[in-house]
Design a protein around this motif. Sequence first.
Motif, short mmCIF file in Angstrom:
data_model
loop_
_atom_site.label_atom_id
_atom_site.label_comp_id
_atom_site.label_asym_id
_atom_site.label_seq_id
_atom_site.Cartn_x
_atom_site.Cartn_y
_atom_site.Cartn_z
N THR A 1 0.83 -1.20 0.00
CA THR A 1 0.00 0.00 0.00
C THR A 1 0.86 1.25 0.00
O THR A 1 0.60 2.22 -0.72
CB THR A 1 -0.92 0.00 1.24
OG1 THR A 1 -1.71 -1.18 1.23
CG2 THR A 1 -1.82 1.22 1.24
N LEU A 2 1.92 1.23 0.79
CA LEU A 2 2.84 2.36 0.85
C LEU A 2 3.49 2.62 -0.51
O LEU A 2 3.57 3.77 -0.97
CB LEU A 2 3.93 2.07 1.90
CG LEU A 2 5.04 3.10 2.04
CD1 LEU A 2 4.51 4.41 2.61
CD2 LEU A 2 6.16 2.55 2.93
N ALA A 3 3.94 1.56 -1.18
CA ALA A 3 4.61 1.70 -2.47
C ALA A 3 3.65 2.24 -3.53
O ALA A 3 4.02 3.09 -4.36
CB ALA A 3 5.19 0.36 -2.90
N PRO B 1 -7.07 -0.78 0.17
CA PRO B 1 -7.70 0.55 0.14
C PRO B 1 -7.97 1.15 1.51
O PRO B 1 -7.75 2.35 1.72
CB PRO B 1 -9.00 0.30 -0.63
CG PRO B 1 -8.72 -0.91 -1.46
CD PRO B 1 -7.80 -1.75 -0.64
N ALA B 2 -8.44 0.33 2.46
CA ALA B 2 -8.72 0.86 3.80
C ALA B 2 -7.44 1.38 4.46
O ALA B 2 -7.45 2.43 5.12
CB ALA B 2 -9.37 -0.22 4.66
N ARG C 1 -6.39 4.71 2.89
CA ARG C 1 -7.13 5.85 3.44
C ARG C 1 -6.59 6.24 4.81
O ARG C 1 -6.52 7.43 5.14
CB ARG C 1 -8.63 5.50 3.52
CG ARG C 1 -9.30 5.40 2.16
CD ARG C 1 -10.81 5.35 2.30
NE ARG C 1 -11.24 4.10 2.94
CZ ARG C 1 -11.54 2.99 2.28
NH1 ARG C 1 -11.44 2.97 0.95
NH2 ARG C 1 -11.95 1.91 2.92
N GLN C 2 -6.20 5.24 5.58
CA GLN C 2 -5.62 5.52 6.90
C GLN C 2 -4.30 6.27 6.76
O GLN C 2 -4.05 7.25 7.46
CB GLN C 2 -5.40 4.20 7.65
CG GLN C 2 -4.74 4.37 9.01
CD GLN C 2 -4.46 3.02 9.67
OE1 GLN C 2 -5.18 2.06 9.47
NE2 GLN C 2 -3.38 2.96 10.44
N TYR C 3 -3.44 5.79 5.85
CA TYR C 3 -2.17 6.48 5.61
C TYR C 3 -2.40 7.91 5.14
O TYR C 3 -1.70 8.83 5.56
CB TYR C 3 -1.37 5.73 4.54
CG TYR C 3 -0.71 4.45 5.02
CD1 TYR C 3 -0.63 4.13 6.37
CD2 TYR C 3 -0.15 3.57 4.11
CE1 TYR C 3 -0.03 2.97 6.80
CE2 TYR C 3 0.46 2.40 4.53
CZ TYR C 3 0.52 2.10 5.87
OH TYR C 3 1.12 0.94 6.29
#
Length: 484
Positions: free
Chosen positions: A98-100, A226-227, A230-232
């Motif tokens: 997710t970070l990448a 995706p969740a 959104r948190q990041y």
Amino acid sequence: MNTADQEASKLQQEIPPAEQPLAYRAARNAVWAALGSYWVIGFGFIANILLIRLLTPAIYGEFALAMFFYTLFDLQGKVGLNFAFAQQRHIDGETVGTLATLSVLLGTGTLLVALLAVPILVALGYPHMTVVTMVIMCGLSFVGSWLAAFGIVLETTLHLKPLSIATAVATPLSYLPAFWLALQGLGQYSLVSQHAAYSLAMMAATLLYILLVRRDLLRMRWRYWPALARQYLRFGVASGMGNFLSSLLTTADNFILGTIGGATTLGYYDRAYRLAQWPALLLNTVIGRAAVFTYAQVRDVPQRLQRSVEVMLWISAHIATPIALALFLSAPDLVRLLFGEPWLPSAPLLRILLLAAILRPLWENVWAIFIGIGMPKRIIELSIFQLVVLAIVGAALSMMLSATGTALAVVLMFGAGLTVAYHWLQRIVSLHKIHSVLTSPLVAAALTLAGYLLLVRLIGNQHPLWFSVAWKVAWGVGGFMLFS
């Protein structure tokens, strides 16, 4: 559980929660970060002296304007994914994937925004090299976004040693194209080539380290969640905007002066500003990297947080102040010795900006505290307040006093911001103890200045340039140590 998940779980189990291991790791990595930073500063100082003698003030002014626009358009700087990831307690395929993904999307957006801004900047009459340099910097941001996740993971887990070593190697290599272009009469491309070479070398070093040492990150099954994204973004935008606004605070003065006074005037101001930043540069690596993650770990224990804040402030005051004093006392002679007689207009600007240089490490520590304890909105509020002060006061003083007015506005901006920040912090840490930490260096600085005035009468100013610089620098540092 598959092999990748087992390795990720093992990685988490290796992170010691106890106070002593955390303190040891934080201190050890802070030392590595500081050593790498000092090498970069020392080598960069010598290299930049030689470059300054080859380049003109106008070239530095055009580059300073380009860096302002790069800061303005860089989307990654506005979304602090590294700070969002620092709150993450689990490193697995979903968190890294997710970070990448978010990093690449932001890098792509940065390049697109830069390209759309080109015709606008050209129509407004900004120098050609300013626009070209801005596009190159945004392009490097796009390329770097494909590897940014690895660097964030290493930094978050306090693996600062490999990053520091890579920085120490990349820095001298990056100056090779800069000097070659300057000697070939293509000085306008010299500064941007140095930044490009450094960025590409750091990317290569990061990739090599991951392939040789941290292949466990590649063996994870990366997935976009995706969740989690959104948190990041929720946390990252808040902290990242604070980081962006803080960066804008250090470049908006370039925009104001460059627009009002032109590139050459900005060039004199920029060199004075960079020289004045020596005290802050010696501390930024510790405060910007180790401090923010240390504060994040101890934020739930008031006693440990209080002690961490006091230690960082003590370090800031006792390192930044004597260096600033040495530069202040020797400013005119130092500028002539290092840069040459043509750069003498930078000397009075340097003395004013050194006041801001003493305040800036204190501001950097405030920034780290609010990010580390999970209050990034405070940084945004503070930065907006300071930008308003700089925009109003800076524009007015720059029109009246040119670069001198801009320098005075920067000092007023940092002073106003710190006043508000420490008013807010009194609810979190004891300001009485903080005041006691700062009283000693302030008194020592005042006594050092008084001693200098006496020594000038005894020694006089009719000496070789190198001797004048040597005794004034020695007294600035030595006098402060004596009185403190």
